[in-house]
Design a protein around this motif. Structure first.
Motif, PDB file in Angstrom:
ATOM      1  N   TYR A  87       0.969  -1.169  -0.117  1.00 34.70           N
ATOM      2  CA  TYR A  87       0.035  -0.103   0.044  1.00 34.70           C
ATOM      3  C   TYR A  87       0.783   1.305   0.080  1.00 34.70           C
ATOM      4  CZ  TYR A  87      -3.517   3.687   1.765  1.00 34.70           C
ATOM      5  OH  TYR A  87      -4.394   4.500   1.670  1.00 34.70           O
ATOM      6  N   LEU A  88       0.770   2.078  -0.841  1.00 31.98           N
ATOM      7  CA  LEU A  88       1.556   3.402  -1.103  1.00 31.98           C
ATOM      8  C   LEU A  88       0.848   4.365  -1.057  1.00 31.98           C
ATOM      9  CD1 LEU A  88       4.418   4.695  -1.945  1.00 31.98           C
ATOM     10  CD2 LEU A  88       3.532   4.337  -4.357  1.00 31.98           C
ATOM     11  N   PHE A  89       1.229   5.336  -0.199  1.00 33.72           N
ATOM     12  CA  PHE A  89       0.648   6.769  -0.036  1.00 33.72           C
ATOM     13  C   PHE A  89       1.853   7.973  -0.311  1.00 33.72           C
ATOM     14  CE2 PHE A  89       2.226   5.842   4.149  1.00 33.72           C
ATOM     15  CZ  PHE A  89       2.671   7.049   4.591  1.00 33.72           C
ATOM     16  N   THR A  90       1.376   9.108  -0.929  1.00 28.81           N
ATOM     17  CA  THR A  90       2.312  10.251  -0.670  1.00 28.81           C
ATOM     18  C   THR A  90       1.655  11.343  -0.293  1.00 28.81           C
ATOM     19  OG1 THR A  90       1.389  10.671  -3.115  1.00 28.81           O
ATOM     20  CG2 THR A  90       3.327   9.410  -3.068  1.00 28.81           C
ATOM     21  N   VAL A  91       2.654  12.217   0.267  1.00 29.01           N
ATOM     22  CA  VAL A  91       2.128  13.318   0.912  1.00 29.01           C
ATOM     23  C   VAL A  91       3.239  14.486   0.472  1.00 29.01           C
ATOM     24  CG1 VAL A  91       1.812  14.735   3.162  1.00 29.01           C
ATOM     25  CG2 VAL A  91       1.370  12.349   3.107  1.00 29.01           C
ATOM     26  N   THR A  92       2.489  15.699  -0.056  1.00 25.73           N
ATOM     27  CA  THR A  92       3.469  16.756  -0.276  1.00 25.73           C
ATOM     28  C   THR A  92       2.986  17.945   0.533  1.00 25.73           C
ATOM     29  OG1 THR A  92       4.374  17.913  -2.428  1.00 25.73           O
ATOM     30  CG2 THR A  92       1.982  17.621  -2.292  1.00 25.73           C
ATOM     31  N   ASN A  93       3.826  18.786   0.632  1.00 30.52           N
ATOM     32  CA  ASN A  93       3.880  19.816   1.467  1.00 30.52           C
ATOM     33  C   ASN A  93       4.243  21.166   0.664  1.00 30.52           C
ATOM     34  OD1 ASN A  93       6.237  21.107   2.855  1.00 30.52           O
ATOM     35  ND2 ASN A  93       6.441  19.051   2.979  1.00 30.52           N
ATOM     36  N   TYR A  94       3.389  22.202   0.691  1.00 29.95           N
ATOM     37  CA  TYR A  94       3.624  23.505  -0.041  1.00 29.95           C
ATOM     38  C   TYR A  94       3.102  24.910   0.723  1.00 29.95           C
ATOM     39  CZ  TYR A  94      -1.398  22.781  -0.876  1.00 29.95           C
ATOM     40  OH  TYR A  94      -2.569  22.448  -0.881  1.00 29.95           O
ATOM     41  N   ALA A  95       3.624  25.975   0.286  1.00 29.02           N
ATOM     42  CA  ALA A  95       3.239  27.161   0.958  1.00 29.02           C
ATOM     43  C   ALA A  95       1.943  27.824   0.407  1.00 29.02           C
ATOM     44  CB  ALA A  95       4.400  27.871   1.190  1.00 29.02           C
ATOM     45  N   MET A  96       2.072  27.893  -0.853  1.00 26.08           N
ATOM     46  CA  MET A  96       0.970  28.729  -1.763  1.00 26.08           C
ATOM     47  C   MET A  96       0.249  27.707  -2.727  1.00 26.08           C
ATOM     48  SD  MET A  96       2.735  32.148  -2.239  1.00 26.08           S
ATOM     49  CE  MET A  96       4.413  31.643  -2.687  1.00 26.08           C
ATOM     50  N   ILE A  97       1.034  27.189  -3.429  1.00 25.32           N
ATOM     51  CA  ILE A  97       0.425  26.402  -4.722  1.00 25.32           C
ATOM     52  C   ILE A  97       1.073  24.950  -4.691  1.00 25.32           C
ATOM     53  CG2 ILE A  97       0.119  26.453  -7.154  1.00 25.32           C
ATOM     54  CD1 ILE A  97       0.270  29.353  -7.078  1.00 25.32           C
ATOM     55  N   LYS A 117      -2.118   4.626  -3.673  1.00 27.01           N
ATOM     56  CA  LYS A 117      -3.620   4.397  -3.349  1.00 27.01           C
ATOM     57  C   LYS A 117      -4.162   5.870  -2.711  1.00 27.01           C
ATOM     58  CE  LYS A 117      -3.413   0.208  -4.262  1.00 27.01           C
ATOM     59  NZ  LYS A 117      -4.233  -0.258  -5.501  1.00 27.01           N
ATOM     60  N   ALA A 118      -3.469   6.643  -1.873  1.00 26.68           N
ATOM     61  CA  ALA A 118      -3.997   7.874  -1.595  1.00 26.68           C
ATOM     62  C   ALA A 118      -2.959   9.074  -1.687  1.00 26.68           C
ATOM     63  CB  ALA A 118      -4.193   7.825   0.052  1.00 26.68           C
ATOM     64  N   ASP A 156      -5.706   7.973   9.281  1.00 33.06           N
ATOM     65  CA  ASP A 156      -7.162   7.337   9.374  1.00 33.06           C
ATOM     66  C   ASP A 156      -7.152   6.752   8.107  1.00 33.06           C
ATOM     67  OD1 ASP A 156      -9.832   6.575  10.483  1.00 33.06           O
ATOM     68  OD2 ASP A 156     -10.237   7.689   8.748  1.00 33.06           O
ATOM     69  N   VAL A 157      -6.884   7.250   6.976  1.00 34.07           N
ATOM     70  CA  VAL A 157      -7.129   6.604   5.786  1.00 34.07           C
ATOM     71  C   VAL A 157      -5.921   5.632   5.355  1.00 34.07           C
ATOM     72  CG1 VAL A 157      -6.825   7.254   3.257  1.00 34.07           C
ATOM     73  CG2 VAL A 157      -7.863   9.000   4.582  1.00 34.07           C
ATOM     74  N   ILE A 158      -4.787   5.911   5.974  1.00 30.51           N
ATOM     75  CA  ILE A 158      -3.879   4.777   5.725  1.00 30.51           C
ATOM     76  C   ILE A 158      -4.036   3.471   6.721  1.00 30.51           C
ATOM     77  CG2 ILE A 158      -1.243   4.334   6.294  1.00 30.51           C
ATOM     78  CD1 ILE A 158      -0.887   7.259   5.671  1.00 30.51           C
ATOM     79  N   ARG A 159      -4.570   3.923   7.913  1.00 28.43           N
ATOM     80  CA  ARG A 159      -4.902   2.605   8.850  1.00 28.43           C
ATOM     81  C   ARG A 159      -5.937   1.743   8.101  1.00 28.43           C
ATOM     82  NH1 ARG A 159      -4.059   6.165  13.273  1.00 28.43           N
ATOM     83  NH2 ARG A 159      -5.796   7.091  13.049  1.00 28.43           N
ATOM     84  N   ARG A 160      -6.988   2.380   7.391  1.00 26.83           N
ATOM     85  CA  ARG A 160      -8.158   1.638   6.657  1.00 26.83           C
ATOM     86  C   ARG A 160      -7.269   1.038   5.327  1.00 26.83           C
ATOM     87  NH1 ARG A 160     -11.620   4.595   4.760  1.00 26.83           N
ATOM     88  NH2 ARG A 160     -11.056   6.677   5.573  1.00 26.83           N
ATOM     89  N   GLN A 161      -6.269   1.622   4.849  1.00 30.16           N
ATOM     90  CA  GLN A 161      -5.668   1.249   3.646  1.00 30.16           C
ATOM     91  C   GLN A 161      -6.705   1.615   2.706  1.00 30.16           C
ATOM     92  OE1 GLN A 161      -3.111  -1.981   2.976  1.00 30.16           O
ATOM     93  NE2 GLN A 161      -3.152  -2.745   5.141  1.00 30.16           N
ATOM     94  N   ALA A 162      -7.267   2.840   2.530  1.00 25.45           N
ATOM     95  CA  ALA A 162      -8.440   3.159   1.361  1.00 25.45           C
ATOM     96  C   ALA A 162      -7.757   3.691   0.399  1.00 25.45           C
ATOM     97  CB  ALA A 162      -9.272   4.151   2.171  1.00 25.45           C
ATOM     98  N   SER A 163      -8.412   3.672  -0.754  1.00 29.16           N
ATOM     99  CA  SER A 163      -8.222   4.187  -1.837  1.00 29.16           C
ATOM    100  C   SER A 163      -9.065   5.413  -1.832  1.00 29.16           C
ATOM    101  CB  SER A 163      -8.221   3.269  -3.096  1.00 29.16           C
ATOM    102  OG  SER A 163      -7.619   2.139  -3.013  1.00 29.16           O
TER     103      SER A 163
END
Length: 270
Positions: A87-97, A117-118, A156-163
């Protein structure tokens, strides 16, 4: 076995890239929420020829650079090997756009055999000071509090391994503006270090060289020189203890930034 108990028995590995601490803080917060999670620095793994995570749950956390993803993260993804059941997820952080921060990574990951998946975007304080000085402590706290709430929802999404649908923003703006800028900037970024210069405060301490994730800085006669394979992470600029590094004409007198939970030592073991 309940879903919660089932997830608790699974291992999570979170890979992050961070120059001033935003992604590091998010990785730490998310690991704490999930439990049974390791966080590993992408900068520390640059010499690994292949990245083959064994954990069932894999995460990537990184900032948006020039409306895309950092070049070091692109190279990291190109060395990753996955199993089809991870199960793969990505998180990106940004300031404006957010730009193409998620879509670019998705395309690269699909080439490696696994689609996320998320995919999540989290707003954090700006560290590209040419676009404006560092936010005030009060403004930073507002963003940090919102980010921590967002992390709880991500966990929460990751724990449920939701798409779930990717949080990529308005597609037309992304394709007409962000994607072209991202493509153009990638070819120009290495030489952007020509804009770095020193003010009278430099004492030759060498911290800038030590925090550079791609070893782009050499010290000669107690003076730093940039070697034109820069990735514009701005770590040298922000971690200089004397604020002796400037970028063009746009940074003079502006506040530097690093996440208050991040320490210099977090960026030295590379």
């Amino acid at each position: 076995m309940s879903g919660a108990h089932s997830f608790a028995s699974m291992k999570t590995t979170i890979y992050y890239f961070s120059a001033t601490g935003n992604s590091l803080a998010l990785a730490r917060d998310l690991a704490r929420e999930l439990g049974n999670a390791d966080i590993l620095s992408i900068a520390d793994l640059q010499n690994e020829k292949e990245i083959s995570p064994s954990a069932q749950v894999i995460g990537l956390i990184y900032p948006v650079y020039a409306f895309g993803i950092p070049l070091i993260v692109e190279r990291f993804i190109s060395r990753m090997r996955f199993r089809s059941n991870q199960y793969l997820f990505t998180v990106t952080n940004y300031a404006m756009i957010q730009g193409a921060g998620l879509t670019k990574a998705r395309r690269l990951l699909k080439k490696r055999g696994l689609a996320p998946k998320a995919e999540f975007g989290v707003v954090m304080p700006n560290n590209y000071i040419p676009f404006g000085g560092a936010a005030s402590a009060a403004q930073q706290k507002i963003l940090f509090d919102a980010a921590q709430e967002k992390i709880k929802g991500i966990a929460d999404v990751i724990r449920r391994q939701a798409s779930i649908p990717a949080q990529t923003g308005f597609f037309l703006w992304r394709w007409l503006f962000a994607e072209p800028v991202c493509l153009m900037s990638a070819g120009m970024m290495n030489n952007e270090d020509k804009n770095f210069h020193l003010n009278e405060k430099c004492d030759g301490c060498g911290i800038c060289q030590k925090v550079c994730c791609v070893k782009n800085i050499v010290i000669k006669d107690k003076t730093p020189f940039w070697q034109h394979h820069c990735e514009l992470c701005m770590a040298c600029f922000h971690w200089c203890p004397r604020e002796a590094i400037e970028f063009g004409r746009a940074t003079k007198g502006k506040k530097r930034y690093h996440h208050p939970a991040a320490k210099l030592q977090d960026f030295l073991a590379r």
